[in-house]
Design an enzyme around this catalytic site. Structure first.
Site, PDB file in Angstrom:
ATOM      1  N   LEU A 185     135.507 117.387  28.573  1.00  0.00           N
ATOM      2  CA  LEU A 185     134.492 117.644  27.541  1.00  0.00           C
ATOM      3  C   LEU A 185     135.122 118.168  26.255  1.00  0.00           C
ATOM      4  O   LEU A 185     134.623 117.942  25.172  1.00  0.00           O
ATOM      5  CB  LEU A 185     133.467 118.655  28.038  1.00  0.00           C
ATOM      6  CG  LEU A 185     132.482 118.168  29.109  1.00  0.00           C
ATOM      7  CD1 LEU A 185     131.669 119.340  29.652  1.00  0.00           C
ATOM      8  CD2 LEU A 185     131.562 117.098  28.549  1.00  0.00           C
ATOM      9  N   GLY A 186     136.185 118.895  26.399  1.00  0.00           N
ATOM     10  CA  GLY A 186     136.822 119.439  25.200  1.00  0.00           C
ATOM     11  C   GLY A 186     137.910 120.436  25.549  1.00  0.00           C
ATOM     12  O   GLY A 186     138.001 120.920  26.672  1.00  0.00           O
ATOM     13  N   ALA A 221     141.313 127.068  22.789  1.00  0.00           N
ATOM     14  CA  ALA A 221     142.490 127.927  22.838  1.00  0.00           C
ATOM     15  C   ALA A 221     142.712 128.487  24.238  1.00  0.00           C
ATOM     16  O   ALA A 221     143.844 128.699  24.651  1.00  0.00           O
ATOM     17  CB  ALA A 221     142.342 129.052  21.834  1.00  0.00           C
ATOM     18  N   GLY A 242     141.417 127.199  27.228  1.00  0.00           N
ATOM     19  CA  GLY A 242     141.405 126.290  28.363  1.00  0.00           C
ATOM     20  C   GLY A 242     140.762 124.965  28.052  1.00  0.00           C
ATOM     21  O   GLY A 242     140.396 124.675  26.920  1.00  0.00           O
ATOM     22  N   VAL A 287     137.731 122.181  29.174  1.00  0.00           N
ATOM     23  CA  VAL A 287     136.437 122.110  29.854  1.00  0.00           C
ATOM     24  C   VAL A 287     136.206 120.683  30.345  1.00  0.00           C
ATOM     25  O   VAL A 287     136.413 119.726  29.602  1.00  0.00           O
ATOM     26  CB  VAL A 287     135.297 122.542  28.909  1.00  0.00           C
ATOM     27  CG1 VAL A 287     133.968 122.522  29.630  1.00  0.00           C
ATOM     28  CG2 VAL A 287     135.573 123.935  28.349  1.00  0.00           C
ATOM     29  N   LYS A 339     135.605 125.118  33.410  1.00  0.00           N
ATOM     30  CA  LYS A 339     136.621 125.498  32.431  1.00  0.00           C
ATOM     31  C   LYS A 339     137.843 126.055  33.148  1.00  0.00           C
ATOM     32  O   LYS A 339     137.741 127.032  33.895  1.00  0.00           O
ATOM     33  CB  LYS A 339     136.073 126.531  31.451  1.00  0.00           C
ATOM     34  CG  LYS A 339     137.093 126.924  30.389  1.00  0.00           C
ATOM     35  CD  LYS A 339     136.456 127.615  29.218  1.00  0.00           C
ATOM     36  CE  LYS A 339     137.460 127.905  28.120  1.00  0.00           C
ATOM     37  NZ  LYS A 339     136.828 128.413  26.909  1.00  0.00           N
ATOM     38  N   ASP A 381     131.931 135.036  17.583  1.00  0.00           N
ATOM     39  CA  ASP A 381     132.445 133.796  17.004  1.00  0.00           C
ATOM     40  C   ASP A 381     131.345 132.747  16.871  1.00  0.00           C
ATOM     41  O   ASP A 381     131.421 131.672  17.438  1.00  0.00           O
ATOM     42  CB  ASP A 381     133.580 133.273  17.882  1.00  0.00           C
ATOM     43  CG  ASP A 381     134.461 132.265  17.159  1.00  0.00           C
ATOM     44  OD1 ASP A 381     134.258 132.071  15.946  1.00  0.00           O
ATOM     45  OD2 ASP A 381     135.334 131.676  17.805  1.00  0.00           O
TER      46      ASP A 381
HETATM   47  N1  LIG Z   1     128.839 124.650  29.208  1.00  0.00           N
HETATM   48  C1  LIG Z   1     129.245 123.576  28.507  1.00  0.00           C
HETATM   49  N2  LIG Z   1     128.532 122.449  28.492  1.00  0.00           N
HETATM   50  C2  LIG Z   1     128.947 121.383  27.773  1.00  0.00           C
HETATM   51  N3  LIG Z   1     130.065 121.330  27.039  1.00  0.00           N
HETATM   52  C3  LIG Z   1     130.849 122.416  27.010  1.00  0.00           C
HETATM   53  C4  LIG Z   1     130.472 123.593  27.729  1.00  0.00           C
HETATM   54  N4  LIG Z   1     131.424 124.528  27.508  1.00  0.00           N
HETATM   55  C5  LIG Z   1     132.329 123.959  26.695  1.00  0.00           C
HETATM   56  N5  LIG Z   1     132.005 122.688  26.380  1.00  0.00           N
HETATM   57  C6  LIG Z   1     132.799 121.759  25.540  1.00  0.00           C
HETATM   58  O1  LIG Z   1     134.169 122.028  25.671  1.00  0.00           O
HETATM   59  C7  LIG Z   1     134.783 122.321  24.424  1.00  0.00           C
HETATM   60  C8  LIG Z   1     135.785 123.484  24.531  1.00  0.00           C
HETATM   61  O2  LIG Z   1     135.137 124.637  25.051  1.00  0.00           O
HETATM   62  P1  LIG Z   1     135.252 126.072  24.444  1.00  0.00           P
HETATM   63  O3  LIG Z   1     134.893 126.039  23.001  1.00  0.00           O
HETATM   64  O4  LIG Z   1     134.525 126.978  25.344  1.00  0.00           O
HETATM   65  O5  LIG Z   1     136.787 126.331  24.576  1.00  0.00           O
HETATM   66  P2  LIG Z   1     137.555 127.534  23.929  1.00  0.00           P
HETATM   67  O6  LIG Z   1     138.878 127.574  24.580  1.00  0.00           O
HETATM   68  O7  LIG Z   1     136.745 128.760  24.000  1.00  0.00           O
HETATM   69  O8  LIG Z   1     137.645 127.009  22.449  1.00  0.00           O
HETATM   70  P3  LIG Z   1     137.841 127.837  21.122  1.00  0.00           P
HETATM   71  O9  LIG Z   1     139.177 127.408  20.643  1.00  0.00           O
HETATM   72  O10 LIG Z   1     136.720 127.341  20.238  1.00  0.00           O
HETATM   73  O11 LIG Z   1     137.715 129.269  21.436  1.00  0.00           O
HETATM   74  C9  LIG Z   1     133.661 122.636  23.485  1.00  0.00           C
HETATM   75  O12 LIG Z   1     133.926 122.169  22.214  1.00  0.00           O
HETATM   76  C10 LIG Z   1     132.463 121.896  24.086  1.00  0.00           C
HETATM   77  O13 LIG Z   1     132.334 120.610  23.528  1.00  0.00           O
END
Ligand SMILES: Nc1ncnc2c1ncn2[C@@H]1O[C@H](COP(=O)(O)OP(=O)(O)OP(=O)(O)O)[C@@H](O)[C@H]1O
Lengths: 335, 245
Positions: free
Chosen positions: A34-35, A38, A40, A42, A55, A146
């Site tokens: 999904l994405g 920083a 991890g 997902v 995640k 954030d």
């Molecule tokens: N519960 C969820 N349902 C659907 N998509 C999700 C969910 N959680 C995360 N994603 C997707 O995964 C991607 C990365 O998640 P997330 O932003 O939580 O990672 P992060 O490591 O916290 O990123 P950041 O660098 O923004 O802090 C998000 O951009 C989103 O598209």
């Protein structure tokens, strides 16, 4: 860039692969990524109980920190305040053990493209929804931190804004854990980074501004309040909220509900824009008022714009539906 | 666990050292003194000098700290992220040691059941919020840094905004290298805030040499002086005394 901070690279799971929890033994089959962020990566996964978002990261510390926040939410949860938490575990891969957690999969569209496609009036409504959720979060003693469009998704229909990424969520009174410059009052020289409700409310105002300036812009050496207010005055869709935005930017709102009420009053009293739209629906072509001001606007925006219907009949039809939907929505919101 | 003070060196540079001791060695020594060395490598948007970048990573690695390469424009957010990350890392190291004493060798956070980890992380979070922090900031002012200095100044004021939002106390000292006559020049003595940075870098005369090793050496000396004289005497007064400027 940011990856260089972490000790090792995140894990790589391929679609079809199954992850088995070391402690609880639950099985998750990876559907797709999904994405990446920083802390991890997902994945969309399927489990016995249906689809979920998993995640996984390499740093137990930051993963656990997010789990802590999600756990606190489920304690204060009335409805949804962020994704619900399903499972916390580790899995072992060829190159080591990875901590992970499983949460509710939030299926939706990113906020800025959504507003661009559906019409700029949505930005006010989504902000109203967001402020309601923020109020409950604040009441529970937490500040989101954030807050930015990238951490929000619009689910539905019925359309509703939801947040994920609780990496920045901080206990009230402490220093904000994580922030993004454009949405951070410290960056604009308009306040500190101690977590209080007005920190989040500042970010909500910036999200409104961002929805009219998708390419964002940088701060000046000084006098940034007048820069932001000038930008607000430049776009009709923002101008209507100008007094609310000003109050939020200057930290006048102590509670999300105050800002929510002011915003609703502004939407409710019938802005000039809405009247114009009712009289001549053809000016209400979705996305037309928000054509990005600069070429730097991200790719997604352009893609959306290309989808703009060409035929006049189609246009009228879409506008009519939109208006109907919007009216209904407004009604539900204000009730 | 008693609440102590976290000590960090924050080094901002754009490349290779070319004078004096090996900075990696001094960083390793600092680590032995319980001082973390963090390095931010500021990169030119147009070119990438991989040699300088490698040194940035190595110094932080042997200094037990965090390194990050960044374009000057993104500096503010990075400076605060690196500082925060390094604090957490240090505290986590201490907590991990305590854990090992309770659980036995080779046991770390990952060996606890996920449900138990939460509490450990809360402790680390609490300490990060409440512990006192002392940072010696070393800014490379060699010729190639000239046009980046306004951005550095901005980023440091920003860092101060972030850290001031914590419950724990903060003390900063700011040094630049090379100095006019010596390797390292004092810009600001110990102070709780960096609001007063306006104009600090204007007085500088950027020169050719980059004595990173000696600069780290000096940072180490500053810390050792402070530890000897103000051992356990952390209060508002000692901060104010030394600020007097
Ligand atoms: N519960 C969820 N349902 C659907 N998509 C999700 C969910 N959680 C995360 N994603 C997707 O995964 C991607 C990365 O998640 P997330 O932003 O939580 O990672 P992060 O490591 O916290 O990123 P950041 O660098 O923004 O802090 C998000 O951009 C989103 O598209």
């Amino acid at each position: 860039m940011r990856d260089q901070v972490s000790k090792k690279q995140g894990c790589n799971l391929t679609p079809g692969e199954t992850v088995i929890g070391r402690w609880h033994g639950n099985r998750y089959r990876v559907i797709r990524e999904l994405g990446r962020g920083a802390t991890g990566t997902v994945y969309l996964v399927s489990s016995e109980k249906g689809q979920a978002a998993l995640k996984a990261g390499s740093d137990a510390m930051s993963i656990t920190s997010e789990v802590n926040v999600l756990q606190h939410f489920s304690k204060v949860q009335g409805e949804h305040l962020g994704p619900s938490l399903f499972d916390v575990d580790d899995f072992t891969a060829a190159d080591g053990t990875y901590p992970f957690y499983v949460m509710e999969y939030i299926e939706g569209e990113e906020v800025i493209p959504f507003v661009q496609k559906r019409g700029v009036e949505w930005s006010g409504i989504l902000a109203v929804q967001l402020l309601g959720d923020l109020d409950r979060l604040h009441q529970a003693g937490w500040i989101f931190g954030d807050l930015k469009p990238e951490n929000l998704l619009v689910t539905g229909p019925p359309y509703r804004v939801r947040w994920f990424d609780v990496g920045g969520t901080t206990r009230s009174g402490r220093a904000i854990k994580e922030f993004t410059e454009f949405f951070d009052r410290g960056y604009w020289g308009l306040g500190g980074r101690k977590a209080d409700p007005s920190y989040d409310l500042f970010a909500v105002a910036m999200i409104l501004i961002n929805s009219a300036f998708p390419a964002r812009f940088e701060r000046r050496e000084k006098d940034n309040l007048s820069l932001l207010l000038k930008k607000t005055a430049e776009r009709p869709a923002l101008k209507q909220f100008a007094p609310v935005i000003r109050r939020a930017l200057t930290g006048k709102y102590k509670e999300a509900m105050e800002m929510r009420k002011d915003l609703m009053d502004r939407i409710g009293t019938g802005s000039p824009r809405r009247e114009r739209k009712a009289a001549q629906p053809q000016t209400g072509v979705p996305a037309a008022p928000v054509i990005p001001a600069t070429r730097k606007a991200h790719r997604k925006v352009r893609k959306t714009l290309r989808k703009t219907p060409s035929g006049i009949v189609e246009t009228l039809l879409v506008a009519a539906f939109l208006l109907l939907g919007y009216g209904l929505y407004l009604f539900v919101q204000i009730m | 666990m008693s609440k102590g003070t976290l000590r960090q060196v924050l080094l901002l540079t754009d490349g290779c050292s070319n004078a004096g001791e090996d900075p990696t060695a001094i960083a390793a020594l600092a680590k032995e003194h319980g001082i973390t060395v963090n390095v931010i490598g500021i990169m030119e948007e147009s070119r990438n000098g991989s040699q300088g970048l490698k040194e940035v990573e190595e110094i932080a690695l042997s200094g037990g700290g965090v390194s990050q390469i960044v374009y000057a424009r993104q500096l503010s957010q990075t400076v605060q992220m690196v500082t925060r990350k390094a604090m957490t890392q240090t505290i986590q190291g201490v907590v991990n040691k305590e854990l090992q004493q309770i659980l036995g060798e080779d046991h770390e956070l990952e060996d606890l059941a996920p449900a138990k980890r939460g509490q450990v992380v809360e402790v680390v979070d609490d300490l990060g919020e409440t512990m006192d922090l002392e940072v010696v900031i070393l800014v490379d002012t060699s010729a190639s840094m000239t046009d980046k200095l306004p951005m550095v100044q901005e980023a440091l004021v920003d860092l101060s905004v972030s850290l001031r939002s914590r419950t724990g106390g903060n003390r900063f000292a700011l040094y630049s290298f090379p100095g006019r006559r010596r390797d390292v020049e004092k810009q600001l003595g110990w102070t709780p805030e960096l609001d007063s940075l306006a104009g600090v870098f204007k007085k500088l005369t950027p020169g050719g040499l980059t004595p990173t090793g000696p600069a780290l050496q000096e940072a180490l000396r500053i810390f050792r002086n402070r530890m000897n004289t103000s051992e356990d005497r952390w209060d508002e007064r000692s901060g104010l005394e030394e600020t007097g400027m």
